[in-house]
Scaffold this motif. Sequence first.
Motif, PDB file in Angstrom:
ATOM      1  N   LEU A  82       0.831  -1.198   0.000  1.00 54.65           N
ATOM      2  CA  LEU A  82       0.000   0.000   0.000  1.00 54.65           C
ATOM      3  C   LEU A  82       0.872   1.257   0.000  1.00 54.65           C
ATOM      4  O   LEU A  82       1.977   1.264   0.539  1.00 54.65           O
ATOM      5  N   VAL A  83       0.344   2.314  -0.588  1.00 54.77           N
ATOM      6  CA  VAL A  83       1.025   3.604  -0.553  1.00 54.77           C
ATOM      7  C   VAL A  83       0.984   4.131   0.885  1.00 54.77           C
ATOM      8  O   VAL A  83      -0.067   4.086   1.523  1.00 54.77           O
ATOM      9  N   PRO A  84       2.106   4.617   1.426  1.00 56.94           N
ATOM     10  CA  PRO A  84       2.081   5.186   2.788  1.00 56.94           C
ATOM     11  C   PRO A  84       1.022   6.283   2.909  1.00 56.94           C
ATOM     12  O   PRO A  84       0.840   7.080   1.990  1.00 56.94           O
ATOM     13  N   ASP A  85       0.350   6.297   4.036  1.00 60.37           N
ATOM     14  CA  ASP A  85      -0.788   7.194   4.215  1.00 60.37           C
ATOM     15  C   ASP A  85      -0.419   8.656   4.000  1.00 60.37           C
ATOM     16  O   ASP A  85      -1.192   9.426   3.432  1.00 60.37           O
ATOM     17  N   ASN A  86       0.781   9.050   4.419  1.00 61.45           N
ATOM     18  CA  ASN A  86       1.165  10.466   4.320  1.00 61.45           C
ATOM     19  C   ASN A  86       1.377  10.921   2.876  1.00 61.45           C
ATOM     20  O   ASN A  86       1.419  12.122   2.597  1.00 61.45           O
ATOM     21  N   GLU A  87       1.519   9.973   1.927  1.00 62.02           N
ATOM     22  CA  GLU A  87       1.710  10.341   0.528  1.00 62.02           C
ATOM     23  C   GLU A  87       0.445  10.966  -0.068  1.00 62.02           C
ATOM     24  O   GLU A  87       0.498  11.627  -1.107  1.00 62.02           O
ATOM     25  N   TYR A  88      -0.693  10.732   0.583  1.00 57.21           N
ATOM     26  CA  TYR A  88      -1.955  11.293   0.107  1.00 57.21           C
ATOM     27  C   TYR A  88      -2.307  12.625   0.766  1.00 57.21           C
ATOM     28  O   TYR A  88      -3.317  13.243   0.409  1.00 57.21           O
ATOM     29  N   SER A  89      -1.511  13.060   1.723  1.00 60.22           N
ATOM     30  CA  SER A  89      -1.902  14.223   2.534  1.00 60.22           C
ATOM     31  C   SER A  89      -2.089  15.481   1.688  1.00 60.22           C
ATOM     32  O   SER A  89      -3.005  16.274   1.943  1.00 60.22           O
ATOM     33  N   TRP A  90      -1.237  15.713   0.694  1.00 58.81           N
ATOM     34  CA  TRP A  90      -1.349  16.933  -0.131  1.00 58.81           C
ATOM     35  C   TRP A  90      -2.627  16.922  -0.970  1.00 58.81           C
ATOM     36  O   TRP A  90      -3.168  17.986  -1.290  1.00 58.81           O
ATOM     37  N   ILE A  91      -3.134  15.735  -1.291  1.00 55.96           N
ATOM     38  CA  ILE A  91      -4.384  15.629  -2.057  1.00 55.96           C
ATOM     39  C   ILE A  91      -5.585  15.813  -1.134  1.00 55.96           C
ATOM     40  O   ILE A  91      -6.540  16.494  -1.473  1.00 55.96           O
ATOM     41  N   ARG A  92      -5.509  15.207   0.046  1.00 58.74           N
ATOM     42  CA  ARG A  92      -6.634  15.290   0.986  1.00 58.74           C
ATOM     43  C   ARG A  92      -6.868  16.713   1.478  1.00 58.74           C
ATOM     44  O   ARG A  92      -8.003  17.094   1.760  1.00 58.74           O
ATOM     45  N   SER A  93      -5.788  17.494   1.567  1.00 59.09           N
ATOM     46  CA  SER A  93      -5.905  18.831   2.162  1.00 59.09           C
ATOM     47  C   SER A  93      -6.271  19.912   1.148  1.00 59.09           C
ATOM     48  O   SER A  93      -6.454  21.063   1.528  1.00 59.09           O
ATOM     49  N   ASP A  94      -6.388  19.563  -0.124  1.00 54.10           N
ATOM     50  CA  ASP A  94      -6.588  20.580  -1.160  1.00 54.10           C
ATOM     51  C   ASP A  94      -7.575  20.059  -2.209  1.00 54.10           C
ATOM     52  O   ASP A  94      -7.269  19.116  -2.943  1.00 54.10           O
ATOM     53  N   GLU A  95      -8.747  20.671  -2.278  1.00 53.37           N
ATOM     54  CA  GLU A  95      -9.772  20.223  -3.233  1.00 53.37           C
ATOM     55  C   GLU A  95      -9.314  20.392  -4.678  1.00 53.37           C
ATOM     56  O   GLU A  95      -9.663  19.603  -5.553  1.00 53.37           O
ATOM     57  N   LYS A  96      -8.533  21.429  -4.932  1.00 52.42           N
ATOM     58  CA  LYS A  96      -8.017  21.641  -6.288  1.00 52.42           C
ATOM     59  C   LYS A  96      -7.044  20.520  -6.665  1.00 52.42           C
ATOM     60  O   LYS A  96      -7.035  20.043  -7.797  1.00 52.42           O
ATOM     61  N   ALA A  97      -6.235  20.099  -5.684  1.00 50.79           N
ATOM     62  CA  ALA A  97      -5.271  19.017  -5.930  1.00 50.79           C
ATOM     63  C   ALA A  97      -5.978  17.697  -6.207  1.00 50.79           C
ATOM     64  O   ALA A  97      -5.576  16.950  -7.108  1.00 50.79           O
ATOM     65  N   SER A  98      -7.018  17.407  -5.441  1.00 47.74           N
ATOM     66  CA  SER A  98      -7.745  16.148  -5.673  1.00 47.74           C
ATOM     67  C   SER A  98      -8.405  16.149  -7.044  1.00 47.74           C
ATOM     68  O   SER A  98      -8.448  15.119  -7.729  1.00 47.74           O
ATOM     69  N   MET A  99      -8.898  17.309  -7.476  1.00 51.04           N
ATOM     70  CA  MET A  99      -9.499  17.411  -8.815  1.00 51.04           C
ATOM     71  C   MET A  99      -8.418  17.208  -9.884  1.00 51.04           C
ATOM     72  O   MET A  99      -8.658  16.525 -10.893  1.00 51.04           O
ATOM     73  N   PHE A 100      -7.244  17.789  -9.675  1.00 49.77           N
ATOM     74  CA  PHE A 100      -6.158  17.645 -10.642  1.00 49.77           C
ATOM     75  C   PHE A 100      -5.742  16.179 -10.792  1.00 49.77           C
ATOM     76  O   PHE A 100      -5.584  15.675 -11.905  1.00 49.77           O
ATOM     77  N   VAL A 101      -5.561  15.479  -9.674  1.00 47.16           N
ATOM     78  CA  VAL A 101      -5.147  14.074  -9.730  1.00 47.16           C
ATOM     79  C   VAL A 101      -6.232  13.225 -10.376  1.00 47.16           C
ATOM     80  O   VAL A 101      -5.950  12.361 -11.216  1.00 47.16           O
ATOM     81  N   TRP A 102      -7.489  13.485 -10.020  1.00 43.49           N
ATOM     82  CA  TRP A 102      -8.591  12.696 -10.573  1.00 43.49           C
ATOM     83  C   TRP A 102      -8.710  12.913 -12.085  1.00 43.49           C
ATOM     84  O   TRP A 102      -8.843  11.952 -12.855  1.00 43.49           O
ATOM     85  N   ILE A 103      -8.624  14.147 -12.528  1.00 45.00           N
ATOM     86  CA  ILE A 103      -8.711  14.431 -13.959  1.00 45.00           C
ATOM     87  C   ILE A 103      -7.488  13.874 -14.687  1.00 45.00           C
ATOM     88  O   ILE A 103      -7.600  13.376 -15.817  1.00 45.00           O
ATOM     89  N   SER A 104      -6.327  13.920 -14.044  1.00 44.88           N
ATOM     90  CA  SER A 104      -5.128  13.317 -14.636  1.00 44.88           C
ATOM     91  C   SER A 104      -5.356  11.834 -14.894  1.00 44.88           C
ATOM     92  O   SER A 104      -4.989  11.298 -15.946  1.00 44.88           O
TER      93      SER A 104
END
Length: 331
Positions: A82-104
């Motif tokens: 599994l990916v370490p939990d902290n690797e997702y922190s920048w996505i979880r804390s920023d709605e724009k980031a989660s949209m960018f990753v999802w659209i990517s």
Amino acid sequence: MDSFEVVDDMFDKMLDEKKFRRIKSRREAICIAYTFDYPKLLSKFLYGLSGDYISLENTIYKSEPGNKEYIQQKIKNKIENLVPDNEYSWIRSDEKASMFVWISILEWRKFGFQNPIYATNITNEFQDTKSGENIKKETPLVINDEIFKALTDNINVSVTDHNSRIRAIEFLFDISDSFHGDKTLTLSLMKNTFSRMEARDYFSWLNLKDTGMIKWLSEYLLSNEVMDKNFTTTTKKDKFYAIFAFVYFFAAKNHHNDRDDSTTVFMSKLNKSRYQKTFRDSKKGMKAVNIFLPESSKEKLDWLCDELNRSMSEVIEKMIESEVIRKRQRR
């Protein structure tokens, strides 16, 4: 020892010797439920429910054929990948980031997940089963259609907000059979790309409250095939973030292909169109009037404009309104 039904003496012994790797989190439960093909439990954990991990453990050890130690090793290997939990922190804390990753990911899927923008090209070492020799091989991240189908089949609803995007992103990365290092590096590449695009400040002038501009930008990006016509949003906020995400991905793709000039040209045309729209909007409800003034009056009008820091039309409009009010008050 935790109190739950023990399947057999071997399982009991494993618990006593602390060899049994317990499922401790929702992400671990999702990965294991998917690996052993328990769709009902998978759907339950994908919806964000947690805590009932013992029932999943019992189900696996009751139902799965084969040696319990082999099953336990399979669980352990999956969890360790599994990916370490902290690797997702920048996505979880920023709605724009989660949209960018999802659209990517959505755009990536169009290329059969072969889009090289986030290719890691990590070289891992393998042992050849026949010769026993160690060989090196590149292992790019793989998120195949089977995994993507598992996501869409089990979420049962559209990915429509920040929280559902996070769950979808974690699911796709966690259950991928790609090496742990590949998955982590891919997320790191996405993070670096996002940070680089944020620094370019493409839309510093865009305001979440400006509904008209958000609508116009979405239509502009659609007409120029930067935004996917099949991508839908349910809120103004998500439409706002999608504008950034699609342009960021477009720019990242151009950067990878050494075509940064294409992004520059596109943004120049976009801004020119925006200025034209802003100018047209500012003239709505207004009518052009051609008048001739003595040169001295024109000089005084220019002086007033400078003093009041207003345009000529604004000054004339203000003078007319003031004079009308003054006349009406005298009646």
